[in-house]
Design a protein around this motif. Sequence first.
Motif, PDB file in Angstrom:
ATOM      1  N   ILE A 112      36.580 -39.948 -40.943  1.00  0.00           N
ATOM      2  CA  ILE A 112      36.717 -39.284 -39.648  1.00  0.00           C
ATOM      3  C   ILE A 112      36.821 -40.271 -38.501  1.00  0.00           C
ATOM      4  O   ILE A 112      37.113 -39.880 -37.369  1.00  0.00           O
ATOM      5  CB  ILE A 112      35.547 -38.310 -39.393  1.00  0.00           C
ATOM      6  CG1 ILE A 112      34.219 -39.064 -39.280  1.00  0.00           C
ATOM      7  CG2 ILE A 112      35.479 -37.254 -40.485  1.00  0.00           C
ATOM      8  CD1 ILE A 112      33.070 -38.202 -38.815  1.00  0.00           C
ATOM      9  N   GLY A 113      36.592 -41.555 -38.765  1.00  0.00           N
ATOM     10  CA  GLY A 113      36.695 -42.537 -37.704  1.00  0.00           C
ATOM     11  C   GLY A 113      36.709 -43.952 -38.230  1.00  0.00           C
ATOM     12  O   GLY A 113      36.143 -44.243 -39.289  1.00  0.00           O
ATOM     13  N   LEU A 114      37.375 -44.847 -37.488  1.00  0.00           N
ATOM     14  CA  LEU A 114      37.473 -46.263 -37.835  1.00  0.00           C
ATOM     15  C   LEU A 114      36.861 -47.091 -36.716  1.00  0.00           C
ATOM     16  O   LEU A 114      37.173 -46.885 -35.537  1.00  0.00           O
ATOM     17  CB  LEU A 114      38.933 -46.677 -38.017  1.00  0.00           C
ATOM     18  CG  LEU A 114      39.765 -45.922 -39.057  1.00  0.00           C
ATOM     19  CD1 LEU A 114      41.232 -46.355 -38.964  1.00  0.00           C
ATOM     20  CD2 LEU A 114      39.219 -46.176 -40.462  1.00  0.00           C
ATOM     21  N   VAL A 155      50.088 -50.306 -43.820  1.00  0.00           N
ATOM     22  CA  VAL A 155      48.809 -50.070 -43.153  1.00  0.00           C
ATOM     23  C   VAL A 155      48.792 -48.641 -42.612  1.00  0.00           C
ATOM     24  O   VAL A 155      49.838 -48.068 -42.305  1.00  0.00           O
ATOM     25  CB  VAL A 155      48.571 -51.088 -42.023  1.00  0.00           C
ATOM     26  CG1 VAL A 155      48.442 -52.494 -42.594  1.00  0.00           C
ATOM     27  CG2 VAL A 155      49.692 -51.044 -40.989  1.00  0.00           C
ATOM     28  N   PHE A 156      47.597 -48.072 -42.482  1.00  0.00           N
ATOM     29  CA  PHE A 156      47.506 -46.632 -42.221  1.00  0.00           C
ATOM     30  C   PHE A 156      46.628 -46.257 -41.026  1.00  0.00           C
ATOM     31  O   PHE A 156      46.493 -45.069 -40.732  1.00  0.00           O
ATOM     32  CB  PHE A 156      46.996 -45.928 -43.487  1.00  0.00           C
ATOM     33  CG  PHE A 156      47.917 -46.130 -44.671  1.00  0.00           C
ATOM     34  CD1 PHE A 156      49.012 -45.313 -44.853  1.00  0.00           C
ATOM     35  CD2 PHE A 156      47.699 -47.168 -45.571  1.00  0.00           C
ATOM     36  CE1 PHE A 156      49.880 -45.510 -45.917  1.00  0.00           C
ATOM     37  CE2 PHE A 156      48.564 -47.377 -46.645  1.00  0.00           C
ATOM     38  CZ  PHE A 156      49.656 -46.545 -46.818  1.00  0.00           C
ATOM     39  N   TYR A 157      46.066 -47.241 -40.330  1.00  0.00           N
ATOM     40  CA  TYR A 157      45.261 -46.923 -39.152  1.00  0.00           C
ATOM     41  C   TYR A 157      46.120 -46.290 -38.053  1.00  0.00           C
ATOM     42  O   TYR A 157      45.606 -45.589 -37.182  1.00  0.00           O
ATOM     43  CB  TYR A 157      44.573 -48.187 -38.617  1.00  0.00           C
ATOM     44  CG  TYR A 157      45.545 -49.282 -38.238  1.00  0.00           C
ATOM     45  CD1 TYR A 157      46.256 -49.242 -37.040  1.00  0.00           C
ATOM     46  CD2 TYR A 157      45.779 -50.352 -39.096  1.00  0.00           C
ATOM     47  CE1 TYR A 157      47.160 -50.233 -36.706  1.00  0.00           C
ATOM     48  CE2 TYR A 157      46.679 -51.345 -38.781  1.00  0.00           C
ATOM     49  CZ  TYR A 157      47.375 -51.284 -37.585  1.00  0.00           C
ATOM     50  OH  TYR A 157      48.284 -52.249 -37.268  1.00  0.00           O
ATOM     51  N   TYR A 177      44.489 -40.679 -37.340  1.00  0.00           N
ATOM     52  CA  TYR A 177      43.421 -41.460 -36.701  1.00  0.00           C
ATOM     53  C   TYR A 177      43.578 -41.534 -35.184  1.00  0.00           C
ATOM     54  O   TYR A 177      42.873 -42.319 -34.537  1.00  0.00           O
ATOM     55  CB  TYR A 177      43.376 -42.866 -37.310  1.00  0.00           C
ATOM     56  CG  TYR A 177      42.948 -42.850 -38.753  1.00  0.00           C
ATOM     57  CD1 TYR A 177      41.625 -42.589 -39.097  1.00  0.00           C
ATOM     58  CD2 TYR A 177      43.869 -43.052 -39.774  1.00  0.00           C
ATOM     59  CE1 TYR A 177      41.231 -42.538 -40.423  1.00  0.00           C
ATOM     60  CE2 TYR A 177      43.479 -43.003 -41.108  1.00  0.00           C
ATOM     61  CZ  TYR A 177      42.159 -42.753 -41.427  1.00  0.00           C
ATOM     62  OH  TYR A 177      41.762 -42.698 -42.734  1.00  0.00           O
ATOM     63  N   ASP A 178      44.471 -40.722 -34.617  1.00  0.00           N
ATOM     64  CA  ASP A 178      44.571 -40.675 -33.160  1.00  0.00           C
ATOM     65  C   ASP A 178      43.237 -40.232 -32.569  1.00  0.00           C
ATOM     66  O   ASP A 178      42.621 -39.262 -33.028  1.00  0.00           O
ATOM     67  CB  ASP A 178      45.678 -39.711 -32.733  1.00  0.00           C
ATOM     68  CG  ASP A 178      47.073 -40.272 -33.007  1.00  0.00           C
ATOM     69  OD1 ASP A 178      47.164 -41.472 -33.302  1.00  0.00           O
ATOM     70  OD2 ASP A 178      48.050 -39.501 -32.934  1.00  0.00           O
ATOM     71  N   GLU A 183      32.892 -39.095 -30.378  1.00  0.00           N
ATOM     72  CA  GLU A 183      34.336 -39.068 -30.562  1.00  0.00           C
ATOM     73  C   GLU A 183      34.760 -38.623 -31.958  1.00  0.00           C
ATOM     74  O   GLU A 183      35.724 -37.872 -32.117  1.00  0.00           O
ATOM     75  CB  GLU A 183      34.910 -40.467 -30.299  1.00  0.00           C
ATOM     76  CG  GLU A 183      34.676 -40.965 -28.883  1.00  0.00           C
ATOM     77  CD  GLU A 183      35.156 -42.381 -28.727  1.00  0.00           C
ATOM     78  OE1 GLU A 183      36.184 -42.729 -29.326  1.00  0.00           O
ATOM     79  OE2 GLU A 183      34.496 -43.158 -28.018  1.00  0.00           O
ATOM     80  N   PHE A 184      34.086 -39.077 -32.978  1.00  0.00           N
ATOM     81  CA  PHE A 184      34.565 -38.870 -34.342  1.00  0.00           C
ATOM     82  C   PHE A 184      34.110 -37.537 -34.936  1.00  0.00           C
ATOM     83  O   PHE A 184      34.886 -36.812 -35.533  1.00  0.00           O
ATOM     84  CB  PHE A 184      34.085 -40.006 -35.248  1.00  0.00           C
ATOM     85  CG  PHE A 184      34.559 -41.367 -34.806  1.00  0.00           C
ATOM     86  CD1 PHE A 184      35.745 -41.511 -34.102  1.00  0.00           C
ATOM     87  CD2 PHE A 184      33.823 -42.502 -35.101  1.00  0.00           C
ATOM     88  CE1 PHE A 184      36.188 -42.758 -33.695  1.00  0.00           C
ATOM     89  CE2 PHE A 184      34.255 -43.754 -34.702  1.00  0.00           C
ATOM     90  CZ  PHE A 184      35.441 -43.886 -33.995  1.00  0.00           C
ATOM     91  N   TRP A 185      32.828 -37.239 -34.778  1.00  0.00           N
ATOM     92  CA  TRP A 185      32.260 -36.104 -35.502  1.00  0.00           C
ATOM     93  C   TRP A 185      32.510 -34.770 -34.811  1.00  0.00           C
ATOM     94  O   TRP A 185      32.650 -33.736 -35.436  1.00  0.00           O
ATOM     95  CB  TRP A 185      30.754 -36.327 -35.678  1.00  0.00           C
ATOM     96  CG  TRP A 185      30.093 -35.365 -36.613  1.00  0.00           C
ATOM     97  CD1 TRP A 185      30.668 -34.613 -37.599  1.00  0.00           C
ATOM     98  CD2 TRP A 185      28.700 -35.074 -36.654  1.00  0.00           C
ATOM     99  NE1 TRP A 185      29.725 -33.877 -38.259  1.00  0.00           N
ATOM    100  CE2 TRP A 185      28.502 -34.144 -37.695  1.00  0.00           C
ATOM    101  CE3 TRP A 185      27.606 -35.515 -35.928  1.00  0.00           C
ATOM    102  CZ2 TRP A 185      27.255 -33.638 -38.009  1.00  0.00           C
ATOM    103  CZ3 TRP A 185      26.357 -35.022 -36.249  1.00  0.00           C
ATOM    104  CH2 TRP A 185      26.193 -34.092 -37.284  1.00  0.00           C
ATOM    105  N   ARG A 186      32.592 -34.786 -33.496  1.00  0.00           N
ATOM    106  CA  ARG A 186      32.623 -33.554 -32.715  1.00  0.00           C
ATOM    107  C   ARG A 186      33.685 -32.545 -33.178  1.00  0.00           C
ATOM    108  O   ARG A 186      33.388 -31.357 -33.336  1.00  0.00           O
ATOM    109  CB  ARG A 186      32.837 -33.873 -31.239  1.00  0.00           C
ATOM    110  CG  ARG A 186      32.712 -32.654 -30.333  1.00  0.00           C
ATOM    111  CD  ARG A 186      33.121 -33.003 -28.917  1.00  0.00           C
ATOM    112  NE  ARG A 186      32.231 -33.961 -28.302  1.00  0.00           N
ATOM    113  CZ  ARG A 186      31.148 -33.624 -27.609  1.00  0.00           C
ATOM    114  NH1 ARG A 186      30.818 -32.354 -27.478  1.00  0.00           N
ATOM    115  NH2 ARG A 186      30.402 -34.538 -27.055  1.00  0.00           N
TER     116      ARG A 186
END
Length: 381
Positions: free
Chosen positions: A108-110, A185-187, A192-193, A253-256
């Motif tokens: 869910i986040g990098l 690469v996949f980021y 992942y926006d 940012e990631f979990w919400r």
Amino acid sequence: MGKTQAPTIALVPGAHHVASSLDPLTAQLEQSGWKTRTMALATVNRPDLSLPDDILALTNCLLRPLIVEEGADVVLYVHSYAGFVASAAIAGLSKSERSEKGQEGGIIGLIYQSAFIPTEGDTLHEVINGQHEPWVDANMDTGLTRVIDPKQAFYHDVPEPLATEATKKVLDHSVWVVTEPSGPVFYGTHHYDNRRAYIHTTNDIALPPVHQEKSVKNSGVKWDVRKIDKSHSPFLSEPAELASMIAEMTKGEFWRPFGPHLAPLSWRHYPIASDSPGGCMLLASKKMAKKRVLTCISVDIDAVAGWLGSYGGEDSTSDISRGIFAGTVGVRRLLKLFDKYKIKTTWFIPGHSLDTFREECEMIRDAGHEMCVEPHGMRLE
């Protein structure tokens, strides 16, 4: 879909570092209730491995067990060279991709901390201006790089005695990761926006801020950039501040978008990575039992014989020189490697190689390896 749970924070230190280097950081995260998993890179102290091995190890030994087997949501934190590894290892594992297929779990986040962000085809060598960093001694004969002064390069702002203890854990690293080009690469995918964060270490000697800024810019995508006025290793010099920063991004940012904005729960921590470099480094997992794996390792010394026989290269000076290299340098390198790891092997040797490389064949015999005459005959007929 199952009950919403707080994500697991998966952490991977950079080159030369063992998993326990991150212990002060994971301790801070776990005290706040977050579940963590940590593993070291496969290429630490392994001259026989390179970037593809790191990618496979991260995918199969950390990410897939968490995501595919346990259905966990994951925030992936990577440090330094581990950015090269993670950029490829995350393929197909984002939360949104898996949700579209009706599958649970996903990234869910990098969070990249003073890390390299490669684009496809980049090599670490090119990214650092075509030369090894001045704090590294690269030995092409051993296939390893050594940090000349770890305390200065990594830990110059880490308090004692922690800095000295950390220095003792720094290991050599495979030199081949420097020249291995990155694959896809996949980021940068839309999955992942608004889920990419970069933590600049502004007092960094190992990866100066200018290189960090260049890496973010050249990635071509938007990152939430944070700064911490510390060295290359804030997980040791300021673990509380770094943990707070990671937790803030994870909860906000990631979990919400994927679940309620709740305080994290408390789980039992299952250790997954040891300080022994190389391989998967899995110690324990709640879904893995002990296994005994038997492996047979054998070597064929086709050397020049192959080119004289069925390969058809007897008129090529290039092919013949390759064969001579294999029968001399190659054999000696393998014997040194097998001796280092106390491995006994079986060698299949054509008659021509046995006759031509007598000294090397005697070395094989004297080292206690099994020798068999190649069934293809004298010259691989």
